[in-house]
Motif scaffolding. Structure first.
Motif, PDB file in Angstrom:
ATOM      1  N   SER A  38       0.662  -1.244  -0.061  1.00  0.00           N
ATOM      2  CA  SER A  38       0.127  -0.012   0.057  1.00  0.00           C
ATOM      3  C   SER A  38       0.865   1.249  -0.017  1.00  0.00           C
ATOM      4  O   SER A  38       2.078   1.195   0.421  1.00  0.00           O
ATOM      5  CB  SER A  38      -0.876   0.089   1.085  1.00  0.00           C
ATOM      6  N   GLN A  98      -2.220   2.319  -7.484  1.00  0.00           N
ATOM      7  CA  GLN A  98      -2.949   2.701  -6.339  1.00  0.00           C
ATOM      8  C   GLN A  98      -2.814   4.452  -6.559  1.00  0.00           C
ATOM      9  O   GLN A  98      -3.496   5.151  -6.559  1.00  0.00           O
ATOM     10  CB  GLN A  98      -2.350   2.323  -4.972  1.00  0.00           C
ATOM     11  N   LYS A 125      -4.690   5.778  -9.230  1.00  0.00           N
ATOM     12  CA  LYS A 125      -6.339   6.025  -8.856  1.00  0.00           C
ATOM     13  C   LYS A 125      -6.355   7.342  -7.841  1.00  0.00           C
ATOM     14  O   LYS A 125      -7.195   8.155  -7.807  1.00  0.00           O
ATOM     15  CB  LYS A 125      -6.818   4.882  -7.823  1.00  0.00           C
TER      16      LYS A 125
END
Length: 320
Positions: free
Chosen positions: A192, A283, A286
């Motif tokens: 992440s 990620q 986005k």
């Protein structure tokens, strides 16, 4: 006496990337880029030509012995070396990265320097390492008396900027940007990333990655992000306040043409990204949506170029 095992995995990795326009009128060719980044006589500059031109300096080690920042205010001393390298993208954009890792366990006392030199790019804490507070502290602003990895990256930029090959006549104004990053281990979690624009020029990135991810791969992701954030920032800054409705087309084209000539072709995210980190970049696409914003900006540049080029042609009197 407690000694650190050579296989002890890092608990935290940290670094800072400084990105700027190389102060030179024309982009450097491969030979000139090699001269610029030849920072050590015993190691060569690495050159990559595909998918774009990239020159990477040899690693430089800087010895440090100081306290680590921590969000709790606790002071933990660490000793070791910070690795610094410089990158030149397409002979035009210069980056300097300083980074290091911190193992999960340290030593109970200060060791001879040879001990630390055998672990390049690693800072060894003396005593217990509070992982979460230190990771948070490393993302904060540098404090007097505490480790300041950004100053190490900045000193390399200063060293390179003094090279005689540079004419200090950049084709456009562009501010430097800084990306400060940390990596902590995500045991059984998906990788992440939390990207934050701390202010106009400072960004932070908190990464959680599997423990098997090499530091060089994480640093490469951060350099790639820093480059593309710098491109976005520079183009947006040049467009900010531009009076596109003005009838003075020459002044508008004077701003837009250098963007096309020197920057737009540099957009190439994930060009050399480790495949294990592609999901992290997804990620970032986005949130904050890097390519989405870039496509909007570049379309605006091209539309305005076309509009004002037409206006200039209409101003030229037709010969009879």
């Amino acid at each position: 006496m407690t000694h650190l095992a050579t296989h002890t995995p890092p608990a935290i990795a940290c670094g800072e990337v400084r990105t700027c326009m190389l102060p030179v009128g024309n982009a450097l060719d491969e030979r000139a880029a090699t001269r610029l980044l030849h920072l050590r006589a015993d190691e060569r500059v690495r050159i990559s030509r595909r998918p774009n031109r990239l020159a990477v300096s040899p690693d430089i080690l800087t010895g440090v012995d100081c306290a680590l920042p921590a969000s709790t205010g606790a002071r933990v001393r660490a000793v070791g070396t910070v690795t610094t390298r410089a990158l030149l993208i397409e002979g035009r954009v210069l980056q300097s990265t300083a980074s290091f890792s911190l193992p999960a366990s340290g030593t109970d006392r200060r060791q001879p320097w040879g001990y630390y030199l055998a672990r390049p790019g690693s800072l060894i804490p003396i005593g217990r390492l509070a992982e979460k507070p230190v990771a948070q502290g490393l993302l904060g602003n540098p404090q007097p008396g505490l480790l300041d990895v950004g100053s190490i990256a900045e000193s390399m930029l200063a060293r390179i900027s003094q090279h005689q090959i540079l004419d200090h006549d950049a084709p456009l104004r562009a501010a430097d940007t800084t990306l400060r990053w940390t990596v902590t281990t995500a045991a059984d979690e998906e990788p992440s990333a939390l990207f934050t624009m701390a202010d106009e020029r400072l960004r932070t990135l908190e990464l959680r990655l599997p423990g098997s991810t090499p530091l060089i791969a994480a640093a490469g992701l951060c350099e790639d992000l820093a480059l593309h954030d710098w491109l976005l920032t520079t183009v947006a800054d040049r467009l900010d306040g531009l009076r596109v409705s003005t009838t003075d087309s020459r002044s508008v084209l004077k701003v837009l043409r250098p963007l096309v000539d020197h920057l737009l072709h540099l957009w190439m995210p994930r060009a050399r990204l480790d495949p294990a980190l592609h999901s992290v970049w997804d990620q970032l696409e986005k949130t904050p949506g890097l390519s989405r914003q870039w496509n909007t900006l570049t379309q605006r540049v091209r539309d305005q170029l076309a509009l004002h080029a037409i206006r200039l042609r209409e101003e030229v009197p037709t010969s009879r």
